[in-house]
Design a protein around this motif. Structure first.
Motif, PDB file in Angstrom:
ATOM      1  N   CYS A  84       0.836  -1.197   0.000  1.00 21.03           N
ATOM      2  CA  CYS A  84       0.000   0.000   0.000  1.00 21.03           C
ATOM      3  C   CYS A  84       0.873   1.251   0.000  1.00 21.03           C
ATOM      4  N   SER A  85       0.545   2.201  -0.854  1.00 21.57           N
ATOM      5  CA  SER A  85       1.340   3.416  -0.966  1.00 21.57           C
ATOM      6  C   SER A  85       1.089   4.389   0.184  1.00 21.57           C
ATOM      7  N   HIS A  86       0.217   4.035   1.119  1.00 19.70           N
ATOM      8  CA  HIS A  86       0.027   4.842   2.313  1.00 19.70           C
ATOM      9  C   HIS A  86       1.091   4.504   3.350  1.00 19.70           C
ATOM     10  N   ARG A 102      -9.338  -2.563  -1.453  1.00 21.79           N
ATOM     11  CA  ARG A 102      -9.224  -1.659  -0.314  1.00 21.79           C
ATOM     12  C   ARG A 102      -8.193  -2.197   0.675  1.00 21.79           C
ATOM     13  N   CYS A 103      -7.265  -1.345   1.105  1.00 19.29           N
ATOM     14  CA  CYS A 103      -6.268  -1.745   2.092  1.00 19.29           C
ATOM     15  C   CYS A 103      -6.943  -1.990   3.441  1.00 19.29           C
ATOM     16  N   CYS A 104      -6.530  -3.072   4.103  1.00 15.91           N
ATOM     17  CA  CYS A 104      -7.157  -3.421   5.383  1.00 15.91           C
ATOM     18  C   CYS A 104      -6.764  -2.474   6.508  1.00 15.91           C
ATOM     19  N   TYR A 105      -5.624  -1.777   6.362  1.00 12.21           N
ATOM     20  CA  TYR A 105      -5.068  -1.033   7.493  1.00 12.21           C
ATOM     21  C   TYR A 105      -5.794   0.291   7.739  1.00 12.21           C
ATOM     22  N   HIS A 106      -5.988   1.083   6.679  1.00 10.88           N
ATOM     23  CA  HIS A 106      -6.648   2.378   6.830  1.00 10.88           C
ATOM     24  C   HIS A 106      -7.735   2.618   5.792  1.00 10.88           C
ATOM     25  N   GLY A 107      -8.089   1.568   5.028  1.00  7.02           N
ATOM     26  CA  GLY A 107      -9.245   1.656   4.156  1.00  7.02           C
ATOM     27  C   GLY A 107      -9.039   2.347   2.830  1.00  7.02           C
ATOM     28  N   TRP A 108      -7.796   2.665   2.473  1.00  4.81           N
ATOM     29  CA  TRP A 108      -7.585   3.292   1.171  1.00  4.81           C
ATOM     30  C   TRP A 108      -8.062   2.347   0.075  1.00  4.81           C
ATOM     31  N   LEU A 109      -8.724   2.926  -0.951  1.00  8.74           N
ATOM     32  CA  LEU A 109      -9.301   2.135  -2.025  1.00  8.74           C
ATOM     33  C   LEU A 109      -8.570   2.452  -3.332  1.00  8.74           C
ATOM     34  N   PHE A 110      -8.051   1.384  -3.974  1.00  9.95           N
ATOM     35  CA  PHE A 110      -7.292   1.526  -5.208  1.00  9.95           C
ATOM     36  C   PHE A 110      -8.055   0.894  -6.362  1.00  9.95           C
ATOM     37  N   ASP A 111      -8.188   1.650  -7.458  1.00  5.82           N
ATOM     38  CA  ASP A 111      -8.807   1.106  -8.661  1.00  5.82           C
ATOM     39  C   ASP A 111      -7.796   0.211  -9.379  1.00  5.82           C
ATOM     40  N   ILE A 112      -8.246  -0.534 -10.391  1.00  8.26           N
ATOM     41  CA  ILE A 112      -7.350  -1.465 -11.075  1.00  8.26           C
ATOM     42  C   ILE A 112      -6.230  -0.753 -11.826  1.00  8.26           C
ATOM     43  N   ILE A 116      -6.403   6.356  -6.893  1.00  5.57           N
ATOM     44  CA  ILE A 116      -6.801   6.292  -5.481  1.00  5.57           C
ATOM     45  C   ILE A 116      -8.225   6.842  -5.386  1.00  5.57           C
ATOM     46  N   LEU A 117      -9.155   5.941  -5.167  1.00  9.24           N
ATOM     47  CA  LEU A 117     -10.569   6.325  -5.174  1.00  9.24           C
ATOM     48  C   LEU A 117     -11.031   6.893  -3.842  1.00  9.24           C
ATOM     49  N   GLU A 118     -10.467   6.393  -2.750  1.00 12.21           N
ATOM     50  CA  GLU A 118     -10.885   6.850  -1.425  1.00 12.21           C
ATOM     51  C   GLU A 118      -9.701   6.816  -0.470  1.00 12.21           C
ATOM     52  N   THR A 119      -9.641   7.820   0.413  1.00 13.18           N
ATOM     53  CA  THR A 119      -8.704   7.849   1.547  1.00 13.18           C
ATOM     54  C   THR A 119      -9.539   8.187   2.786  1.00 13.18           C
ATOM     55  N   PRO A 120     -10.246   7.209   3.340  1.00 12.22           N
ATOM     56  CA  PRO A 120     -11.297   7.483   4.330  1.00 12.22           C
ATOM     57  C   PRO A 120     -10.861   8.270   5.559  1.00 12.22           C
ATOM     58  N   GLY A 121      -9.618   8.136   6.002  1.00 10.30           N
ATOM     59  CA  GLY A 121      -9.187   8.842   7.205  1.00 10.30           C
ATOM     60  C   GLY A 121      -8.839  10.287   6.977  1.00 10.30           C
ATOM     61  N   GLU A 122      -8.738  10.698   5.729  1.00  7.44           N
ATOM     62  CA  GLU A 122      -8.366  12.078   5.423  1.00  7.44           C
ATOM     63  C   GLU A 122      -9.596  12.988   5.482  1.00  7.44           C
ATOM     64  N   PRO A 123      -9.387  14.269   5.776  1.00 12.22           N
ATOM     65  CA  PRO A 123     -10.532  15.190   5.819  1.00 12.22           C
ATOM     66  C   PRO A 123     -11.173  15.365   4.443  1.00 12.22           C
ATOM     67  N   VAL A 124     -12.441  15.714   4.441  1.00  8.69           N
ATOM     68  CA  VAL A 124     -13.160  15.961   3.194  1.00  8.69           C
ATOM     69  C   VAL A 124     -12.441  17.055   2.406  1.00  8.69           C
ATOM     70  N   GLY A 125     -12.252  16.801   1.117  1.00  9.69           N
ATOM     71  CA  GLY A 125     -11.581  17.780   0.283  1.00  9.69           C
ATOM     72  C   GLY A 125     -10.077  17.662   0.276  1.00  9.69           C
ATOM     73  N   SER A 126      -9.501  16.680   0.963  1.00  4.85           N
ATOM     74  CA  SER A 126      -8.051  16.499   0.978  1.00  4.85           C
ATOM     75  C   SER A 126      -7.546  16.250  -0.442  1.00  4.85           C
ATOM     76  N   PRO A 127      -6.468  16.937  -0.829  1.00  3.42           N
ATOM     77  CA  PRO A 127      -5.923  16.741  -2.182  1.00  3.42           C
ATOM     78  C   PRO A 127      -5.022  15.505  -2.290  1.00  3.42           C
ATOM     79  N   LEU A 128      -4.838  14.777  -1.193  1.00  2.00           N
ATOM     80  CA  LEU A 128      -3.856  13.689  -1.182  1.00  2.00           C
ATOM     81  C   LEU A 128      -4.125  12.651  -2.269  1.00  2.00           C
TER      82      LEU A 128
END
Length: 450
Positions: A84-86, A102-112, A116-128
């Motif tokens: 995971c690139s996180h 989706r990574c099990c550790y922090h829920g980041w979701l990677f498309d094929i 990076i489709l989702e970074t759930p722990g980051e604030p809304v609007g995060s550019p990460l």
């Protein structure tokens, strides 16, 4: 990784191979940045069987890279960098999602494709999530194998459809894999070594294929548009058997009928085994392939489709699953190839005239990594139309009795040249028209030499 020449001495005196010549790194080393590794990356490579992608990701290692393959709930296959690139957690523990992994550790979701489709722990609007992409390779499925392309993204080649996939009518492709704890090249060499079939598969212990393989063939070789074929001529009673496997650059091979007896006339039959030898790293590789099931190459129905699968195929001596003493008493291909050391030392070999095919194949590979020939350009040229790519794998059995006078072995060599000339003359034909033309030409060769 630096590339050293064969014949150089190892510098580490504590290495178990200290004092031995170094392996032929130009051909055997396949990690990122190596000449052979970069060549192999320019081609679509099988990386697992479709059946291995279920409700869990699959950790794979290909060409020295740790990856993960998966099928998301939408049915798409993906091949991603494993960590995971996180924070580096392995995505082999990831959770398969509707679209991606989706990574099990922090829920980041990677498309094929690594988006990076989702970074759930980051604030809304995060550019990460928009600032980079996760490592990913193009992937696709074909007839039960999953393929990936690991080369430059701007140079994705066509995915070749070979004539042997769809010919003859009714042909069935059954995927399989075989694990080898050794370097890829000593497995790939085998496709251009027809003499081993007479000894290993017939004379040394039991008949592993058919008795007819026990006749040592008269050998010749011929360049073809996408590689090399051997011309193996055998005298089987009043019949002549001309057989040719086809090595396709860089790491693909086609094998003729496994169970041929050469007791009856067959003007032209094709492929029974398509295989790729894919390095995991320098000392491990997978053979991925298709067994071909049709009445042409196996009229007696000897093959067993249900024995083909993950690390399993339906003919003798191809895997490492037998007991050690059993393998010693009757070695197969797997034992002969793996036992050449983790990486075969070419500088210690004493090659003979029967090794011409192996020498020629290695020369072609060396020319390819040195850019003295371009197998990718050759393949692209063959993929310019919607028609399947020609392959040059053949069995021909002709009713031609021994010569009353003269050298029968030289006669077999001449017949072999006639057979391959006919094969090359068929370039302007396709499909059943090509096969009918070849059958007609072989019949003419038979009539002219009876």
């Amino acid at each position: 990784m630096s590339v050293q020449t064969a014949g150089a001495e190892r510098r580490n005196p504590d290495h178990p191979s200290a004092g031995l010549p170094l392996e032929d790194a130009e051909l055997t080393h396949t990690g990122p940045g190596t000449p052979m590794g970069e060549l192999l990356r320019k081609f679509w490579q099988p990386v697992c069987l479709s059946s291995e992608l279920s409700d869990l990701p699959k950790a794979i290692r290909i060409l020295g890279e740790d990856l993960v393959a998966f099928r998301d709930h939408a049915g798409r296959v993906g091949v991603l960098h494993r960590h995971c690139s996180h924070r580096g957690t392995s995505l082999e523990y990831g959770i398969i999602a509707e679209n991606g992994l989706r990574c099990c550790y922090h829920g980041w979701l990677f498309d094929i494709d690594g988006t990076i489709l989702e970074t759930p722990g980051e604030p809304v609007g995060s550019p990460l999530s928009d600032s980079f992409r996760h490592g990913a390779y193009p992937a696709r499925e074909f007839e039960g194998l999953v393929f990936a392309y690991l080369g430059p993204p701007e140079e994705v080649p066509p995915f070749p459809i070979l004539d042997c996939y769809v010919e003859p009518a009714g042909n069935r492709l059954v995927p399989f894999s075989v694990w080898h704890p050794c370097n890829w090249l000593q497995v790939h060499d085998n496709v251009m070594d027809p003499v081993h079939a007479a000894f290993l598969h017939a004379q040394m212990s039991n008949i592993q294929l058919t008795e007819s393989y026990g006749e040592v063939p008269v050998l010749d070789f011929a360049d073809v548009p996408n590689g090399l074929v051997y011309i193996g001529g055998r005298r089987i009673g009043d019949h002549v058997w001309i057989k040719g496997n086809h090595a396709m650059l860089p790491n693909m091979g086609q094998t003729t009928a496994l169970w041929e007896t050469a007791h009856s006339v067959k003007y032209f039959t094709g492929v029974s085994l398509t295989k790729w030898i894919v390095p995991s790293d320098d000392t491990h590789c997978w053979m991925y392939g298709f067994r071909h099931f049709n009445e042409e190459v196996d009229p007696e129905g000897v093959g067993a489709e249900d024995e083909c699968g993950v690390d399993s195929v339906d003919f003798f001596g191809q895997t490492g699953h037998r007991r050690y003493d059993e393998s010693q008493r009757e070695p197969g291909d797997w034992d002969a190839q793996v036992s050449q050391r983790p990486i075969a030392i070419h500088a210690l070999e004493h090659l003979g005239t029967t090794d011409r095919g192996v020498v020629s194949l290695r020369r072609m590979l060396r020319q390819s990594v040195r850019r003295e020939r371009d197998p990718l350009a050759d393949l692209k040229a063959q993929c310019t139309s919607a028609l399947p790519v020609h392959t040059y794998c053949y069995d021909t059995v002709l009713a031609i009795p021994p010569r009353a006078e003269g050298d029968d072995r030289e006669f077999l060599r001449e017949l072999g040249q006639q057979v391959v000339s006919a094969l090359m003359d068929a370039e302007d034909y396709n499909g059943e028209e090509r096969r009918a033309y070849l059958r007609q030409r072989m019949q003419q060769i038979e009539a002219a030499n009876q």
